[in-house]
Design a protein around this motif. Structure first.
Motif, PDB file in Angstrom:
ATOM      1  N   PRO A  43       1.177  -0.805   0.099  1.00 53.16           N
ATOM      2  CA  PRO A  43      -0.014   0.010   0.166  1.00 53.16           C
ATOM      3  C   PRO A  43       0.940   1.733   0.349  1.00 53.16           C
ATOM      4  CG  PRO A  43       0.223  -1.053   2.026  1.00 53.16           C
ATOM      5  CD  PRO A  43       1.179  -1.951   1.762  1.00 53.16           C
ATOM      6  N   ILE A  44       0.557   2.871  -0.327  1.00 56.52           N
ATOM      7  CA  ILE A  44       1.327   3.359  -0.465  1.00 56.52           C
ATOM      8  C   ILE A  44       0.582   4.434   0.694  1.00 56.52           C
ATOM      9  CG2 ILE A  44       1.394   5.591  -1.788  1.00 56.52           C
ATOM     10  CD1 ILE A  44       1.598   3.687  -4.104  1.00 56.52           C
ATOM     11  N   GLU A  45       1.048   4.461   1.475  1.00 60.17           N
ATOM     12  CA  GLU A  45       0.602   5.007   3.192  1.00 60.17           C
ATOM     13  C   GLU A  45       1.092   6.865   2.887  1.00 60.17           C
ATOM     14  OE1 GLU A  45      -1.292   4.178   5.126  1.00 60.17           O
ATOM     15  OE2 GLU A  45      -1.011   1.702   5.052  1.00 60.17           O
ATOM     16  N   SER A  46       2.390   6.878   2.108  1.00 58.55           N
ATOM     17  CA  SER A  46       2.574   8.261   2.223  1.00 58.55           C
ATOM     18  C   SER A  46       3.105   8.799   0.950  1.00 58.55           C
ATOM     19  CB  SER A  46       3.946   8.561   2.956  1.00 58.55           C
ATOM     20  OG  SER A  46       3.989   9.987   3.039  1.00 58.55           O
ATOM     21  N   ILE A  47       3.045   9.679   0.647  1.00 57.39           N
ATOM     22  CA  ILE A  47       3.989  10.092  -0.617  1.00 57.39           C
ATOM     23  C   ILE A  47       5.222  11.220  -0.790  1.00 57.39           C
ATOM     24  CG2 ILE A  47       2.501   9.675  -2.193  1.00 57.39           C
ATOM     25  CD1 ILE A  47       1.087  12.150  -2.675  1.00 57.39           C
ATOM     26  N   ASP A  48       5.923  11.218   0.595  1.00 59.18           N
ATOM     27  CA  ASP A  48       6.289  12.296   0.863  1.00 59.18           C
ATOM     28  C   ASP A  48       7.635  11.811   0.707  1.00 59.18           C
ATOM     29  OD1 ASP A  48       8.846  13.159   1.863  1.00 59.18           O
ATOM     30  OD2 ASP A  48       7.648  14.819   3.823  1.00 59.18           O
ATOM     31  N   PRO A  49       9.206  11.566   0.009  1.00 61.87           N
ATOM     32  CA  PRO A  49       9.964  10.896  -0.355  1.00 61.87           C
ATOM     33  C   PRO A  49      11.191  10.773   1.183  1.00 61.87           C
ATOM     34  CG  PRO A  49      10.336  12.330  -1.710  1.00 61.87           C
ATOM     35  CD  PRO A  49       8.222  12.262  -1.103  1.00 61.87           C
ATOM     36  N   SER A  51      10.489  11.219   3.987  1.00 62.93           N
ATOM     37  CA  SER A  51      10.013  10.302   5.304  1.00 62.93           C
ATOM     38  C   SER A  51      10.004   9.160   5.460  1.00 62.93           C
ATOM     39  CB  SER A  51       7.838  11.079   5.515  1.00 62.93           C
ATOM     40  OG  SER A  51       7.530  10.655   6.151  1.00 62.93           O
ATOM     41  N   ALA A  52       9.708   8.907   7.276  1.00 64.38           N
ATOM     42  CA  ALA A  52      10.020   6.909   6.839  1.00 64.38           C
ATOM     43  C   ALA A  52       8.235   6.569   7.419  1.00 64.38           C
ATOM     44  CB  ALA A  52       9.819   7.067   8.609  1.00 64.38           C
ATOM     45  N   GLU A  53       7.435   7.902   7.659  1.00 64.62           N
ATOM     46  CA  GLU A  53       6.204   7.103   7.304  1.00 64.62           C
ATOM     47  C   GLU A  53       5.913   6.117   6.418  1.00 64.62           C
ATOM     48  OE1 GLU A  53       1.700   9.299   7.006  1.00 64.62           O
ATOM     49  OE2 GLU A  53       3.362  10.451   6.815  1.00 64.62           O
ATOM     50  N   GLY A  54       4.850   5.023   6.660  1.00 61.53           N
ATOM     51  CA  GLY A  54       4.378   4.561   6.014  1.00 61.53           C
ATOM     52  C   GLY A  54       5.278   3.053   4.786  1.00 61.53           C
ATOM     53  N   GLY A  55       6.684   3.099   5.389  1.00 58.83           N
ATOM     54  CA  GLY A  55       7.896   2.400   4.651  1.00 58.83           C
ATOM     55  C   GLY A  55       8.099   3.225   3.529  1.00 58.83           C
ATOM     56  N   ALA A  56       9.418   2.062   2.775  1.00 58.96           N
ATOM     57  CA  ALA A  56       9.707   2.824   1.693  1.00 58.96           C
ATOM     58  C   ALA A  56       9.348   2.316   0.210  1.00 58.96           C
ATOM     59  CB  ALA A  56      11.231   2.309   1.701  1.00 58.96           C
ATOM     60  N   SER A  57       8.614   1.244   0.461  1.00 57.39           N
ATOM     61  CA  SER A  57       8.536   0.330  -1.211  1.00 57.39           C
ATOM     62  C   SER A  57       7.349   1.317  -2.551  1.00 57.39           C
ATOM     63  CB  SER A  57       8.145  -1.124  -0.232  1.00 57.39           C
ATOM     64  OG  SER A  57       9.147  -1.619  -0.163  1.00 57.39           O
ATOM     65  N   VAL A 118      19.810  20.681  -3.684  1.00 56.30           N
ATOM     66  CA  VAL A 118      20.367  21.146  -2.648  1.00 56.30           C
ATOM     67  C   VAL A 118      19.733  21.105  -2.030  1.00 56.30           C
ATOM     68  CG1 VAL A 118      21.476  22.739  -1.279  1.00 56.30           C
ATOM     69  CG2 VAL A 118      22.290  22.606  -3.716  1.00 56.30           C
ATOM     70  N   ALA A 119      18.648  22.024  -1.799  1.00 57.53           N
ATOM     71  CA  ALA A 119      17.325  21.789  -0.963  1.00 57.53           C
ATOM     72  C   ALA A 119      16.464  20.492  -0.624  1.00 57.53           C
ATOM     73  CB  ALA A 119      16.206  23.269  -0.744  1.00 57.53           C
ATOM     74  N   SER A 120      16.038  19.796  -1.069  1.00 60.76           N
ATOM     75  CA  SER A 120      15.714  18.191  -1.113  1.00 60.76           C
ATOM     76  C   SER A 120      16.680  17.678  -0.572  1.00 60.76           C
ATOM     77  CB  SER A 120      15.170  17.957  -2.543  1.00 60.76           C
ATOM     78  OG  SER A 120      14.728  18.953  -2.892  1.00 60.76           O
ATOM     79  N   PHE A 121      18.431  17.874  -0.655  1.00 61.84           N
ATOM     80  CA  PHE A 121      19.042  16.799  -0.168  1.00 61.84           C
ATOM     81  C   PHE A 121      19.077  17.396   1.414  1.00 61.84           C
ATOM     82  CE2 PHE A 121      23.357  15.264   0.378  1.00 61.84           C
ATOM     83  CZ  PHE A 121      23.100  13.936   0.220  1.00 61.84           C
ATOM     84  N   ARG A 122      18.850  18.435   1.609  1.00 65.32           N
ATOM     85  CA  ARG A 122      19.578  18.789   2.517  1.00 65.32           C
ATOM     86  C   ARG A 122      18.564  18.589   3.558  1.00 65.32           C
ATOM     87  NH1 ARG A 122      21.585  24.852   1.840  1.00 65.32           N
ATOM     88  NH2 ARG A 122      24.819  23.455   1.472  1.00 65.32           N
ATOM     89  N   ARG A 123      16.898  18.627   3.062  1.00 61.18           N
ATOM     90  CA  ARG A 123      15.161  18.430   3.603  1.00 61.18           C
ATOM     91  C   ARG A 123      15.982  16.536   3.842  1.00 61.18           C
ATOM     92  NH1 ARG A 123      10.329  16.491   1.947  1.00 61.18           N
ATOM     93  NH2 ARG A 123       8.471  16.840   3.241  1.00 61.18           N
ATOM     94  N   MET A 124      15.823  15.564   3.494  1.00 57.37           N
ATOM     95  CA  MET A 124      16.491  14.262   3.629  1.00 57.37           C
ATOM     96  C   MET A 124      17.250  14.363   4.293  1.00 57.37           C
ATOM     97  SD  MET A 124      17.859  10.954   1.181  1.00 57.37           S
ATOM     98  CE  MET A 124      19.754  11.842   0.957  1.00 57.37           C
ATOM     99  N   LEU A 125      18.369  15.036   4.664  1.00 53.45           N
ATOM    100  CA  LEU A 125      19.246  14.226   5.759  1.00 53.45           C
ATOM    101  C   LEU A 125      18.424  14.960   6.773  1.00 53.45           C
ATOM    102  CD1 LEU A 125      22.723  15.387   4.128  1.00 53.45           C
ATOM    103  CD2 LEU A 125      21.789  13.457   4.601  1.00 53.45           C
ATOM    104  N   GLY A 126      17.076  15.852   7.185  1.00 54.99           N
ATOM    105  CA  GLY A 126      17.134  16.894   8.242  1.00 54.99           C
ATOM    106  C   GLY A 126      15.833  15.865   8.912  1.00 54.99           C
ATOM    107  N   LYS A 176       8.412  19.378   7.489  1.00 57.45           N
ATOM    108  CA  LYS A 176       6.521  18.669   7.460  1.00 57.45           C
ATOM    109  C   LYS A 176       5.831  19.376   6.766  1.00 57.45           C
ATOM    110  CE  LYS A 176       8.260  16.386  11.023  1.00 57.45           C
ATOM    111  NZ  LYS A 176       8.684  14.764  10.928  1.00 57.45           N
ATOM    112  N   ASP A 177       5.330  19.386   5.500  1.00 53.18           N
ATOM    113  CA  ASP A 177       5.180  20.308   4.471  1.00 53.18           C
ATOM    114  C   ASP A 177       4.181  19.366   4.423  1.00 53.18           C
ATOM    115  OD1 ASP A 177       3.679  22.275   3.209  1.00 53.18           O
ATOM    116  OD2 ASP A 177       5.829  22.605   1.987  1.00 53.18           O
ATOM    117  N   VAL A 178       2.794  19.431   4.829  1.00 54.01           N
ATOM    118  CA  VAL A 178       1.272  18.505   4.985  1.00 54.01           C
ATOM    119  C   VAL A 178       0.769  18.713   3.797  1.00 54.01           C
ATOM    120  CG1 VAL A 178      -0.288  17.936   6.136  1.00 54.01           C
ATOM    121  CG2 VAL A 178       1.190  17.885   6.847  1.00 54.01           C
TER     122      VAL A 178
END
Length: 502
Positions: A43-49, A51-57, A118-126, A176-178
């Motif tokens: 299932p796709i629980e989240s579309i924030d790539p 975030s840990a929410e909802g798993g990775a697959s 750059v911003a996306s990479f830093r967002r992922m790290l943060g 945390k941009d819902v």
């Protein structure tokens, strides 16, 4: 060490293409001509790539449809270009320069720039993304209008492979941009038309996609947890494609003249980590005895004769760094004796957690074998979000996952999950840390393979987990589908899909 250089053609082949019935109609009804409906494994629980929410697959599947990456794997696992057209490392492999594709825009028409990367990479790290652990100590900067430079704390020869888990968003997206993910803007072939977490996501063609507007108007990805219901939907025409089909269904499906089936090798291994941080499982002797008590060969032949094979390493043969180990011998009598000698507490159940009902029969079979020697197991089937939360918190004794290797390089699996710092399974071995660091830092492929072989032997011999089975993914689709490239990662891509007139 000489610099690493990779380049690709301006037009990149899509990882997988599908086709189903269509007309030239602009109708965007998911069941109308010009649209397809598919149902995969997760299932796709989240579309924030990030975030840990909802798993990775589920997020990796949808991420490649709506967002872009610097690099991506082709169907065989080779790393090719996506948003970056070429990349190279300095002599120490600690500084990587990526050149961006020109003229790429987001689906709202705004230009994708180095600032977004750059911003996306830093967002992922943060954030709390599991992928962030691949880039510990890394930093990123723009270098001119079309280049970004990623610097790593240690030499990292596998960086381009690791980047297949990194997706680029607009620079304005907050941690945390819902609101953004209710109507996300991306640079992939599709946009999000509607999304009900855990149930359905409808994608619409992105007419601003750099690779050309997709032929399909919409794709609906439905979550149908029960395989019987999923296959019924396929047979009735409600669904055009399913994958992750279990063996016990394949014979009937092959006999159906309206359907096609095929199974392909993947980068996935059934992985059952032991929580080495708890007293009951802290010794390799106990962990190996438990492994010895399960007849995995018989279980696999019974449940997965076409889509499984007995594993002989922690990573699959399709992965760089794979090194076969000596298979474990099934011997329940010896297992019980060894557990008794180690003062194992047979009265206290071990908690075995897993998610997704498709894995229920396998885990039930494991529980049955362990019960034959007096080992009690509390089998816990959890919702995906709860499973991920408990996984990270080490709130389990045995953890089952079908664990893949992003980028088809062992650095993304062994190098990320088995270090002391990772704290993913309670296991810590400084010698293993040293080998994994060496494998991830040298640019010499021979040296990397040697280090991964030694690391795999430690992981295998110490039974950090049980590694029962390598996985083949079974795809089943309607015979109207054409030009369908089967994807070893289990993430079919629909960017070039067409549909027939029939």
């Amino acid at each position: 060490m000489k610099a690493f250089v990779r380049s690709a053609l301006a037009a990149v082949a899509v990882a997988a293409t599908l086709s189903a019935c269509t007309t030239t109609s602009g109708d965007t009804d998911p069941e109308a001509a010009g649209s397809i409906v598919v149902s995969g494994t997760y299932p796709i629980e989240s579309i924030d790539p990030h975030s840990a929410e909802g798993g990775a697959s589920g997020k990796d599947l949808i991420g490649q449809e709506i967002f872009g990456r610097l690099t991506r794997p082709d169907p065989q696992g080779k790393i090719i270009a996506d948003l970056a057209t070429e990349w190279s490392a300095d002599a120490t492999a600690t500084s990587w320069t990526f050149t961006l594709r020109s003229g790429v825009t987001f689906s709202d028409g705004s230009a994708l720039t180095t600032d977004d990367v750059v911003a996306s990479f830093r967002r992922m790290l943060g954030g709390d993304s599991p992928a962030a652990s691949n880039f510990t100590g890394a930093s990123i900067e723009s270098s001119g209008p079309d280049k970004v430079v990623i610097k790593t704390a240690k030499p990292d020869a596998a960086l381009p492979s690791k980047l297949v888990t990194f997706f680029v968003l607009p620079k304005t997206v907050a941690q945390k941009d819902v609101a953004f993910f209710k109507a996300p803007v991306g640079s992939g072939p599709f946009t999000v038309k509607s999304f009900t977490p855990g149930e359905t996501i409808v994608l619409a063609a992105n007419d601003k996609y750099w690779g050309g507007k997709p032929k399909l108007e919409t794709i609906t990805i439905r979550s149908i947890p029960e395989i019987a219901a999923r296959l019924t939907a396929l047979r009735t025409g409600e669904v055009d494609l399913v994958w992750g089909v279990p063996n016990d269904q394949l014979a009937d499906l092959k006999a159906d003249s309206d359907l096609k089936t095929e199974a392909v090798a993947t980068n996935q291994v059934y992985t059952m980590w032991f929580n080495s941080s708890i007293p009951a499982l802290k010794t390799a002797a106990v962990r190996n005895a438990l492994w010895k008590a399960v007849d995995f060969n018989t279980i696999i032949k019974s449940l997965y004769p076409e889509t499984g094979a007995l594993a002989d390493a922690p990573v699959a043969p399709t992965v760089f760094g794979y090194s076969p180990q000596q298979p474990k011998t099934y011997d329940p009598a010896a297992a019980k004796a060894e557990l008794t000698s180690a003062n194992f507490d047979f009265s206290k159940p071990l908690r075995l957690q897993f998610a997704n009902p498709e894995f229920r029969p396998f885990n039930q079979a494991v529980v049955s074998d362990l019960s034959k020697i007096g080992v009690k197991i509390e089998l816990l089937e959890k919702e995906q979000a709860v499973f991920i939360k408990d996984l990270i918190a080490l709130d389990w004794d045995v953890n089952f996952q079908m664990l893949g290797t992003a980028g088809f390089d062992a650095a993304s699996n062994l190098g990320r999950l088995y270090t002391c710092a990772a704290k993913r399974n309670g296991y810590c071995n400084p010698q293993l840390d040293e080998l994994l660091a060496k494998a991830g830092s040298t640019g010499d492929e021979g040296e990397r393979k040697t280090a991964y072989a030694a690391a795999s032997k430690i992981i295998w011999d110490d039974a950090v987990g049980m590694y029962p089975m390598t996985v083949r993914t079974a795809y089943v689709w309607n015979k109207r589908l054409q030009d369908f490239t089967l994807d070893a990662g289990g993430y079919p891509d629909f960017a070039k899909a067409t549909v027939s007139q029939s």
